[in-house]
Design a protein around this motif. Structure first.
Motif, PDB file in Angstrom:
ATOM      1  N   TYR A   1       0.826  -1.203   0.000  1.00  0.00           N
ATOM      2  CA  TYR A   1       0.000   0.000   0.000  1.00  0.00           C
ATOM      3  C   TYR A   1       0.870   1.267   0.000  1.00  0.00           C
ATOM      4  N   HIS A   2       2.147   1.095   0.267  1.00  0.00           N
ATOM      5  CA  HIS A   2       3.080   2.228   0.271  1.00  0.00           C
ATOM      6  C   HIS A   2       3.825   2.359  -1.062  1.00  0.00           C
ATOM      7  N   MET A   3       3.456   1.544  -2.034  1.00  0.00           N
ATOM      8  CA  MET A   3       4.133   1.529  -3.326  1.00  0.00           C
ATOM      9  C   MET A   3       3.178   1.935  -4.440  1.00  0.00           C
ATOM     10  N   VAL A   4       3.711   2.732  -5.368  1.00  0.00           N
ATOM     11  CA  VAL A   4       2.937   3.131  -6.542  1.00  0.00           C
ATOM     12  C   VAL A   4       3.738   2.739  -7.778  1.00  0.00           C
ATOM     13  N   GLY A   5       3.084   2.051  -8.717  1.00  0.00           N
ATOM     14  CA  GLY A   5       3.768   1.603  -9.924  1.00  0.00           C
ATOM     15  C   GLY A   5       3.547   2.533 -11.102  1.00  0.00           C
ATOM     16  N   CYS A   6       4.379   2.357 -12.116  1.00  0.00           N
ATOM     17  CA  CYS A   6       4.232   3.057 -13.403  1.00  0.00           C
ATOM     18  C   CYS A   6       4.436   4.567 -13.316  1.00  0.00           C
ATOM     19  N   ALA A   7       5.023   5.053 -12.244  1.00  0.00           N
ATOM     20  CA  ALA A   7       5.235   6.498 -12.125  1.00  0.00           C
ATOM     21  C   ALA A   7       6.354   6.785 -11.127  1.00  0.00           C
ATOM     22  N   SER A   8       7.204   7.728 -11.499  1.00  0.00           N
ATOM     23  CA  SER A   8       8.225   8.223 -10.589  1.00  0.00           C
ATOM     24  C   SER A   8       7.854   9.658 -10.253  1.00  0.00           C
ATOM     25  N   LEU A   9       7.157   9.825  -9.145  1.00  0.00           N
ATOM     26  CA  LEU A   9       6.561  11.116  -8.799  1.00  0.00           C
ATOM     27  C   LEU A   9       7.412  11.863  -7.779  1.00  0.00           C
ATOM     28  N   LEU A  10       7.936  12.987  -8.201  1.00  0.00           N
ATOM     29  CA  LEU A  10       8.690  13.843  -7.291  1.00  0.00           C
ATOM     30  C   LEU A  10       7.728  14.644  -6.412  1.00  0.00           C
ATOM     31  N   TYR A  11       8.280  15.292  -5.419  1.00  0.00           N
ATOM     32  CA  TYR A  11       7.454  16.068  -4.481  1.00  0.00           C
ATOM     33  C   TYR A  11       6.590  17.084  -5.225  1.00  0.00           C
ATOM     34  N   LYS A  12       7.205  17.785  -6.188  1.00  0.00           N
ATOM     35  CA  LYS A  12       6.455  18.817  -6.925  1.00  0.00           C
ATOM     36  C   LYS A  12       5.336  18.195  -7.771  1.00  0.00           C
ATOM     37  N   ASP A  13       5.563  16.966  -8.233  1.00  0.00           N
ATOM     38  CA  ASP A  13       4.507  16.277  -8.991  1.00  0.00           C
ATOM     39  C   ASP A  13       3.318  15.940  -8.091  1.00  0.00           C
ATOM     40  N   LEU A  14       3.621  15.543  -6.866  1.00  0.00           N
ATOM     41  CA  LEU A  14       2.572  15.123  -5.935  1.00  0.00           C
ATOM     42  C   LEU A  14       1.668  16.278  -5.517  1.00  0.00           C
ATOM     43  N   THR A  15       2.202  17.509  -5.562  1.00  0.00           N
ATOM     44  CA  THR A  15       1.386  18.669  -5.162  1.00  0.00           C
ATOM     45  C   THR A  15       0.223  18.908  -6.118  1.00  0.00           C
ATOM     46  N   ALA A  16       0.308  18.307  -7.316  1.00  0.00           N
ATOM     47  CA  ALA A  16      -0.750  18.516  -8.315  1.00  0.00           C
ATOM     48  C   ALA A  16      -1.669  17.302  -8.437  1.00  0.00           C
TER      49      ALA A  16
END
Length: 258
Positions: free
Chosen positions: A193-208
């Motif tokens: 549940y702490h893992m997300v696949g198919c994406a490398s999301l940086l902090y700035k990406d997560l804000t959106a």
């Protein structure tokens, strides 16, 4: 009659750097002192550095210290006594300050380049492997790694990309629910549940983003307020953007529960 001392007055007209020597009555010879050259009337200091670099190594600086006297000092980037100077490789000591996972190459006398080895990313001074490897190398995330190993979860050792939200080691060590989840056989679901696949999301990406789907299958809710990113209205991202070859790691201060 007495012989005239040709050296009696004003050093016989010789240079102050010369010795006046009486030869025959009324005559003299002017001989330049050691370390000087000339006809005796005019005597100049000999600069040994002007010939063959004063006997110094070609990678040394010759500095005149007195008449026909000099010292030799190796140039920057070289070591030795000045007569013999040896090139100092920056890469020969501590890999030139590069990462242990980088290749150090000497370029100029006082410079070098650091390049991450294959299967590592970074600027050469910091090089990171895949995020599975990086979990172990960082004490903040190493406990999460050991839980993955214990359950043989290798999802994130693949090519990715992945985004991980890793509970801090102290949180995993202190939360009593971890033992219960392990005993009930649901710890693997909690970890995924702490893992997300198919994406490398940086902090700035997560804000959106407001929601993302975990490898466990459930959604993770993301909110951004007061300059903080919070997951499921509870877990705050406290360390972010540890980038590996196959994804990125963020450290959170609570465990996410599906």
């Amino acid at each position: 009659c007495s012989a005239i001392d040709a050296c009696g007055n004003n050093n016989g007209g010789c240079s102050s750097k010369a010795e006046c020597r009486r030869t025959t009555p009324g005559n003299r010879a002017c001989v330049c002192s050691a370390g000087h050259t000339g006809d005796g009337i005019v005597c100049l200091e000999i600069n040994p550095c002007l010939v063959n670099n004063g006997g110094c190594d070609r990678n040394a600086e010759c500095t005149q210290t007195g008449p026909n006297q000099a010292v030799c000092n190796c140039l920057k980037g070289y070591s030795g006594d000045g007569k013999t100077c040896t090139y100092i490789s920056m890469c020969s000591q501590n890999n030139g300050g590069c990462s242990e996972f980088a290749i150090c190459n000497d370029t100029e006398l006082t410079d070098r380049t650091c390049t991450c080895k294959p299967n590592y990313v970074g600027d050469g001074f910091i090089c990171r492997g895949n995020i599975f490897q990086e979990l172990l190398r960082n004490s903040n995330t190493s406990r999460f790694y050991f839980h993955l190993e214990a359950l043989s979860i290798r999802d994130i050792s693949g090519p990715g990309p992945f985004t991980l939200f890793v509970p801090h080691t102290d949180v995993l060590n202190s939360d009593p629910r971890v033992k219960d989840w392990t005993a009930k056989g649901v710890m693997a679901q909690v970890l995924r549940y702490h893992m997300v696949g198919c994406a490398s999301l940086l902090y700035k990406d997560l804000t959106a983003i407001t929601n993302i789907t975990s490898l466990q299958g459930d959604l993770i809710h993301i909110s951004y307020s007061q300059n903080s990113l919070v997951l499921n209205n509870k877990a705050e991202i406290v360390l972010s953007d540890t980038i590996g070859t196959n994804g990125v790691i963020h450290v959170i201060n609570q465990i996410l529960v599906p």
